[in-house]
Design an enzyme around this catalytic site. Structure first.
Site, short mmCIF file in Angstrom:
data_model
loop_
_atom_site.label_atom_id
_atom_site.label_comp_id
_atom_site.label_asym_id
_atom_site.label_seq_id
_atom_site.Cartn_x
_atom_site.Cartn_y
_atom_site.Cartn_z
N ARG A 106 112.52 24.40 68.60
CA ARG A 106 113.23 23.13 68.84
C ARG A 106 112.42 21.95 68.32
O ARG A 106 112.97 21.00 67.76
CB ARG A 106 113.53 22.98 70.33
CG ARG A 106 114.63 21.94 70.62
CD ARG A 106 114.09 20.56 70.86
NE ARG A 106 113.06 20.59 71.87
CZ ARG A 106 111.99 19.79 71.84
NH1 ARG A 106 111.82 18.91 70.86
NH2 ARG A 106 111.07 19.87 72.79
N SER A 107 111.09 22.01 68.44
CA SER A 107 110.26 20.93 67.93
C SER A 107 110.36 20.81 66.42
O SER A 107 110.40 19.70 65.87
CB SER A 107 108.80 21.15 68.34
OG SER A 107 108.63 21.03 69.73
N PHE A 145 106.27 13.31 61.19
CA PHE A 145 106.35 11.94 61.70
C PHE A 145 104.97 11.56 62.22
O PHE A 145 104.52 12.10 63.23
CB PHE A 145 107.39 11.88 62.82
CG PHE A 145 107.73 10.52 63.35
CD1 PHE A 145 108.67 9.72 62.72
CD2 PHE A 145 107.12 10.04 64.51
CE1 PHE A 145 109.01 8.49 63.22
CE2 PHE A 145 107.46 8.80 65.03
CZ PHE A 145 108.41 8.02 64.38
N GLU A 379 105.94 12.64 73.11
CA GLU A 379 107.06 11.68 73.00
C GLU A 379 107.27 10.94 74.33
O GLU A 379 108.41 10.67 74.73
CB GLU A 379 108.33 12.39 72.53
CG GLU A 379 108.14 12.98 71.13
CD GLU A 379 109.39 13.67 70.61
OE1 GLU A 379 110.50 13.31 71.03
OE2 GLU A 379 109.25 14.59 69.78
#
Length: 400
Positions: A106-107, A145, A379
């Site tokens: 998912r990451s 990112f 996050e």
């Protein structure tokens, strides 16, 4: 009273897999997306992920990325440029199914679509969008990112990575840390301080001075590529800067979009552990009968089911708000704070149901539990989300 006049006779049967009937809120297209991603994960991840986790690697990540692009899972909630244009709820369901397989998968998808692609889609120039997004949506190019630094995590305003002008070019110097996809990425969205404030840059990873050594010796997210980014005099043309983002608004809006996916994803890890505990309790016998027949075990299963499906219902509610353009960042913090925290508790309780078997990689419970320890703090840590909500509730800023 006859059966026909008894209202309970018209009720659908109780579904242990969906005790609140949340599936009734889904459209056929939502279910189709969910089944596509679930089937892909069952075929391409679940048979192998325990071995990947034990070895601490994610082999064939580029092939997996292309397959994920093929089913429309990369940047799926974005419009145009080869992206699927799916709804927020559909993207959330995909995150749930991916994290039910493993948080690292998912990451991979979240960083690709909700951070790197989202930044370019929302803040990039048309040339940047045309150059990168179609290939990223297809999984031909992996993105990363670069925000977190070795000494700066929860305080992005204090980033030390610097971008300075040299004629019409930019020169980037700095370090980024804990970057998912870093060493396999073809493009990095890097945030750096400039004389005009915080800016984002689209950095091809083959640029001279850029390197991304992989971080090893992790005990969480082991089936995931995590790297440091090193920017040593990286020279970029003037058009490498994201024109639509100045200041913290840019990276924070990207993080909010990615956190939304975590709200759903954490419930996928929790569901995997809960289902494992239920199956185990039905078959594991002690004192002459299955442990699922004992009151204390049933109490654990009931409490886990309540928190799991409350969390899914919360995720669905936030997804509908996002689709309506009404989802606030504080509401995303609400969802991440609750759902990750409860997912960890479900994993830990599941481990107690399995007893000693709960620590074995023959079962997914300990793998999910250790992965969620990373999800809990990346996050946005628990404390940051508590302060976001505290400020919203009181009107008082406790960050400083």
């Amino acid at each position: 009273m006859s059966a026909s006049s008894n209202p309970s006779s018209k009720l659908p049967p109780f579904d242990p897999a969906d005790p609140l009937g949340i599936d009734d809120l889904l459209e056929p297209e939502d279910r189709a997306v969910r089944e596509t991603v679930r089937d892909w994960a069952a075929d391409r991840v679940l048979p192998y992920v325990a071995d990947w986790y034990e070895r601490g690697e994610l082999p064939g990540i580029r092939e997996l990325a292309r397959e994920l692009g093929g089913i429309g899972a990369l940047g799926m909630s974005l419009d145009g440029y080869g992206c699927a244009g799916a709804s927020a709820v559909q993207y959330g369901l995909a995150c749930l199914e991916l994290e039910a397989a493993d948080s690292g998968i998912r990451s991979l998808v979240s960083v690709q679509g909700s951070l790197a692609m989202y930044a370019i889609h929302r803040f990039g120039s048309e040339e940047q969008k045309q150059r990168w997004l179609p290939r990223m949506a297809a999984g031909e190019v992996i993105g990363c990112f670069g925000l977190t630094e070795p000494d700066q995590g929860s305080d992005p305003a204090s980033l030390r990575t610097r971008a300075r002008r040299d004629g019409s070019d930019w020169i980037l110097d700095g370090r980024k840390m804990w970057i998912t996809n870093g060493s396999v990425a073809g493009v990095a969205v890097v945030w750096a301080q400039t004389d005009d404030g915080l800016r984002g840059f689209v950095v091809p990873t083959d640029a001279p001075g850029f390197s991304a050594p992989e971080i090893k010796h992790k005990w969480s997210l082991r089936a995931s590529v995590t790297s440091e980014l090193v920017l040593d005099g990286v020279r970029l043309p003037a058009d490498a800067v994201l024109p639509g983002a100045t200041g913290l608004r840019g990276p924070l809006s990207c993080l909010s979009h990615a956190r939304y996916g975590i709200v759903w994803g954490a419930m996928g890890a929790a569901r995997s552990c809960f289902e494992t505990a239920v199956d185990y309790a039905r078959t594991r016998e002690q004192f002459g009968r299955p442990i699922g027949g004992f009151q204390l075990t049933q109490a654990k299963l009931a409490d886990m089911a309540v928190e799991l499906h409350k969390g899914i219902l919360l995720a669905h509610h936030l997804g509908r708000r996002m689709d309506a353009g009404r989802l606030r960042p504080e509401q995303v913090s609400f969802g991440k704070l609750n759902n990750v925290r409860e997912a960890i508790e479900i994993c830990r309780t599941s481990r107690t149901v399995l007893g000693a078997n709960g620590i074995s990689l023959e079962y997914p419970v300990m793998r999910h539990a250790t992965n969620l320890e990373s999800v809990l703090t990346y996050e946005g840590t628990v404390e940051m989300h508590q302060l976001v909500l505290g400020k919203a509730l009181t009107g008082l800023d406790a960050f400083r």
